[in-house]
Design a protein around this motif. Structure first.
Motif, PDB file in Angstrom:
ATOM      1  N   LEU A  68      28.291  47.153 -14.394  1.00 34.93           N
ATOM      2  CA  LEU A  68      29.572  47.814 -14.148  1.00 34.93           C
ATOM      3  C   LEU A  68      29.425  48.909 -13.097  1.00 34.93           C
ATOM      4  O   LEU A  68      30.278  49.057 -12.217  1.00 34.93           O
ATOM      5  CB  LEU A  68      30.141  48.388 -15.442  1.00 34.93           C
ATOM      6  CG  LEU A  68      30.650  47.364 -16.449  1.00 34.93           C
ATOM      7  CD1 LEU A  68      31.050  48.059 -17.751  1.00 34.93           C
ATOM      8  CD2 LEU A  68      31.809  46.564 -15.887  1.00 34.93           C
ATOM      9  N   ALA A  69      28.339  49.666 -13.166  1.00 29.70           N
ATOM     10  CA  ALA A  69      28.097  50.713 -12.178  1.00 29.70           C
ATOM     11  C   ALA A  69      27.905  50.091 -10.794  1.00 29.70           C
ATOM     12  O   ALA A  69      28.387  50.626  -9.789  1.00 29.70           O
ATOM     13  CB  ALA A  69      26.886  51.543 -12.564  1.00 29.70           C
ATOM     14  N   SER A  70      27.228  48.971 -10.734  1.00 27.82           N
ATOM     15  CA  SER A  70      27.002  48.295  -9.462  1.00 27.82           C
ATOM     16  C   SER A  70      28.302  47.748  -8.879  1.00 27.82           C
ATOM     17  O   SER A  70      28.535  47.831  -7.679  1.00 27.82           O
ATOM     18  CB  SER A  70      25.994  47.162  -9.639  1.00 27.82           C
ATOM     19  OG  SER A  70      24.762  47.686 -10.084  1.00 27.82           O
ATOM     20  N   ILE A  71      29.135  47.198  -9.728  1.00 26.75           N
ATOM     21  CA  ILE A  71      30.441  46.704  -9.285  1.00 26.75           C
ATOM     22  C   ILE A  71      31.282  47.867  -8.781  1.00 26.75           C
ATOM     23  O   ILE A  71      31.947  47.760  -7.743  1.00 26.75           O
ATOM     24  CB  ILE A  71      31.154  45.952 -10.421  1.00 26.75           C
ATOM     25  CG1 ILE A  71      30.398  44.656 -10.736  1.00 26.75           C
ATOM     26  CG2 ILE A  71      32.607  45.652 -10.051  1.00 26.75           C
ATOM     27  CD1 ILE A  71      30.812  43.999 -12.028  1.00 26.75           C
ATOM     28  N   ASP A  72      31.232  48.983  -9.477  1.00 28.56           N
ATOM     29  CA  ASP A  72      31.957  50.174  -9.031  1.00 28.56           C
ATOM     30  C   ASP A  72      31.424  50.655  -7.682  1.00 28.56           C
ATOM     31  O   ASP A  72      32.190  51.105  -6.834  1.00 28.56           O
ATOM     32  CB  ASP A  72      31.875  51.288 -10.065  1.00 28.56           C
ATOM     33  CG  ASP A  72      32.734  51.013 -11.292  1.00 28.56           C
ATOM     34  OD1 ASP A  72      33.636  50.160 -11.215  1.00 28.56           O
ATOM     35  OD2 ASP A  72      32.494  51.660 -12.322  1.00 28.56           O
ATOM     36  N   PHE A  73      30.113  50.562  -7.489  1.00 26.44           N
ATOM     37  CA  PHE A  73      29.511  50.935  -6.207  1.00 26.44           C
ATOM     38  C   PHE A  73      30.076  50.072  -5.083  1.00 26.44           C
ATOM     39  O   PHE A  73      30.449  50.580  -4.018  1.00 26.44           O
ATOM     40  CB  PHE A  73      27.984  50.789  -6.280  1.00 26.44           C
ATOM     41  CG  PHE A  73      27.316  50.809  -4.932  1.00 26.44           C
ATOM     42  CD1 PHE A  73      27.159  51.991  -4.243  1.00 26.44           C
ATOM     43  CD2 PHE A  73      26.848  49.636  -4.360  1.00 26.44           C
ATOM     44  CE1 PHE A  73      26.538  52.015  -2.997  1.00 26.44           C
ATOM     45  CE2 PHE A  73      26.230  49.648  -3.118  1.00 26.44           C
ATOM     46  CZ  PHE A  73      26.077  50.839  -2.439  1.00 26.44           C
ATOM     47  N   VAL A  74      30.149  48.773  -5.297  1.00 23.50           N
ATOM     48  CA  VAL A  74      30.684  47.857  -4.292  1.00 23.50           C
ATOM     49  C   VAL A  74      32.149  48.186  -4.008  1.00 23.50           C
ATOM     50  O   VAL A  74      32.568  48.269  -2.850  1.00 23.50           O
ATOM     51  CB  VAL A  74      30.522  46.385  -4.732  1.00 23.50           C
ATOM     52  CG1 VAL A  74      31.303  45.442  -3.827  1.00 23.50           C
ATOM     53  CG2 VAL A  74      29.043  45.997  -4.768  1.00 23.50           C
ATOM     54  N   GLY A 132      37.321  37.702 -13.986  1.00 20.19           N
ATOM     55  CA  GLY A 132      38.424  37.297 -13.125  1.00 20.19           C
ATOM     56  C   GLY A 132      39.123  38.475 -12.480  1.00 20.19           C
ATOM     57  O   GLY A 132      39.414  38.466 -11.279  1.00 20.19           O
ATOM     58  N   ARG A 133      39.390  39.494 -13.263  1.00 18.26           N
ATOM     59  CA  ARG A 133      40.093  40.669 -12.752  1.00 18.26           C
ATOM     60  C   ARG A 133      39.229  41.457 -11.762  1.00 18.26           C
ATOM     61  O   ARG A 133      39.707  41.897 -10.722  1.00 18.26           O
ATOM     62  CB  ARG A 133      40.525  41.557 -13.912  1.00 18.26           C
ATOM     63  CG  ARG A 133      41.597  42.553 -13.531  1.00 18.26           C
ATOM     64  CD  ARG A 133      42.203  43.175 -14.729  1.00 18.26           C
ATOM     65  NE  ARG A 133      41.336  44.267 -15.150  1.00 18.26           N
ATOM     66  CZ  ARG A 133      41.485  44.956 -16.255  1.00 18.26           C
ATOM     67  NH1 ARG A 133      42.441  44.645 -17.097  1.00 18.26           N
ATOM     68  NH2 ARG A 133      40.677  45.940 -16.561  1.00 18.26           N
ATOM     69  N   GLU A 134      37.948  41.619 -12.087  1.00 17.34           N
ATOM     70  CA  GLU A 134      37.036  42.324 -11.189  1.00 17.34           C
ATOM     71  C   GLU A 134      36.881  41.562  -9.877  1.00 17.34           C
ATOM     72  O   GLU A 134      36.904  42.151  -8.801  1.00 17.34           O
ATOM     73  CB  GLU A 134      35.660  42.495 -11.841  1.00 17.34           C
ATOM     74  CG  GLU A 134      35.646  43.455 -12.992  1.00 17.34           C
ATOM     75  CD  GLU A 134      34.355  43.362 -13.781  1.00 17.34           C
ATOM     76  OE1 GLU A 134      33.690  42.298 -13.756  1.00 17.34           O
ATOM     77  OE2 GLU A 134      34.003  44.358 -14.429  1.00 17.34           O
ATOM     78  N   ALA A 135      36.721  40.245  -9.974  1.00 20.41           N
ATOM     79  CA  ALA A 135      36.576  39.418  -8.777  1.00 20.41           C
ATOM     80  C   ALA A 135      37.820  39.517  -7.901  1.00 20.41           C
ATOM     81  O   ALA A 135      37.712  39.633  -6.672  1.00 20.41           O
ATOM     82  CB  ALA A 135      36.315  37.966  -9.169  1.00 20.41           C
ATOM     83  N   ILE A 153      37.819  43.027  -6.164  1.00 22.14           N
ATOM     84  CA  ILE A 153      36.823  43.104  -5.100  1.00 22.14           C
ATOM     85  C   ILE A 153      37.236  42.217  -3.923  1.00 22.14           C
ATOM     86  O   ILE A 153      37.169  42.636  -2.764  1.00 22.14           O
ATOM     87  CB  ILE A 153      35.424  42.706  -5.615  1.00 22.14           C
ATOM     88  CG1 ILE A 153      34.933  43.706  -6.682  1.00 22.14           C
ATOM     89  CG2 ILE A 153      34.426  42.570  -4.472  1.00 22.14           C
ATOM     90  CD1 ILE A 153      34.700  45.106  -6.191  1.00 22.14           C
ATOM     91  N   ASN A 154      37.684  41.013  -4.197  1.00 23.78           N
ATOM     92  CA  ASN A 154      38.083  40.105  -3.122  1.00 23.78           C
ATOM     93  C   ASN A 154      39.285  40.632  -2.343  1.00 23.78           C
ATOM     94  O   ASN A 154      39.358  40.462  -1.122  1.00 23.78           O
ATOM     95  CB  ASN A 154      38.359  38.707  -3.662  1.00 23.78           C
ATOM     96  CG  ASN A 154      37.083  37.984  -4.035  1.00 23.78           C
ATOM     97  OD1 ASN A 154      36.039  38.207  -3.444  1.00 23.78           O
ATOM     98  ND2 ASN A 154      37.163  37.119  -5.028  1.00 23.78           N
ATOM     99  N   GLN A 155      40.218  41.282  -3.024  1.00 21.21           N
ATOM    100  CA  GLN A 155      41.358  41.877  -2.337  1.00 21.21           C
ATOM    101  C   GLN A 155      40.897  42.988  -1.394  1.00 21.21           C
ATOM    102  O   GLN A 155      41.374  43.085  -0.263  1.00 21.21           O
ATOM    103  CB  GLN A 155      42.365  42.443  -3.335  1.00 21.21           C
ATOM    104  CG  GLN A 155      43.207  41.395  -4.006  1.00 21.21           C
ATOM    105  CD  GLN A 155      44.122  41.986  -5.076  1.00 21.21           C
ATOM    106  OE1 GLN A 155      43.896  43.076  -5.582  1.00 21.21           O
ATOM    107  NE2 GLN A 155      45.151  41.235  -5.418  1.00 21.21           N
ATOM    108  N   ARG A 156      39.972  43.792  -1.856  1.00 24.86           N
ATOM    109  CA  ARG A 156      39.464  44.878  -1.011  1.00 24.86           C
ATOM    110  C   ARG A 156      38.676  44.327   0.176  1.00 24.86           C
ATOM    111  O   ARG A 156      38.788  44.835   1.287  1.00 24.86           O
ATOM    112  CB  ARG A 156      38.599  45.841  -1.816  1.00 24.86           C
ATOM    113  CG  ARG A 156      39.417  46.747  -2.694  1.00 24.86           C
ATOM    114  CD  ARG A 156      38.555  47.763  -3.363  1.00 24.86           C
ATOM    115  NE  ARG A 156      39.381  48.716  -4.087  1.00 24.86           N
ATOM    116  CZ  ARG A 156      38.988  49.920  -4.423  1.00 24.86           C
ATOM    117  NH1 ARG A 156      37.772  50.330  -4.151  1.00 24.86           N
ATOM    118  NH2 ARG A 156      39.784  50.730  -5.077  1.00 24.86           N
TER     119      ARG A 156
END
Length: 88
Positions: free
Chosen positions: A13-19, A67-70, A73-76
């Protein structure tokens, strides 16, 4: 075993937040470049935005995203890529 899973999940989760944060910084750099009259600022912000995009692309594939995280991230990534294309 449960403790290890919790720690691994927190790291992910921290890594996803970093991205997501890198992408947000890249978007902000593009917005500043678009509003800047200074060529030096323009160039510097575009380089920073491209760096943020490259970092996000390098790390995003290392994680399993829900799904929501992807989608987030993909939108950004798409938004940042669009801004970078606009600035070229």
């Amino acid at each position: 075993m449960v403790s290890n899973n919790i720690h691994a999940e927190r790291r992910t989760l921290a890594s996803i937040d970093f991205v997501a944060e890198e992408l947000g910084l890249g978007i902000k750099c593009c917005e500043v470049a678009l509003s800047s009259a200074s060529a030096a600022t323009w160039d510097r912000k575009i380089k920073n935005a491209q760096r943020a995009h490259d970092i996000a692309q390098r790390f995003v594939h290392r994680f399993r995203l829900s799904g929501r995280e992807a989608q987030r991230i993909n939108q950004r990534i798409t938004h940042l890529r669009t801004l970078l294309e606009e600035l070229k």
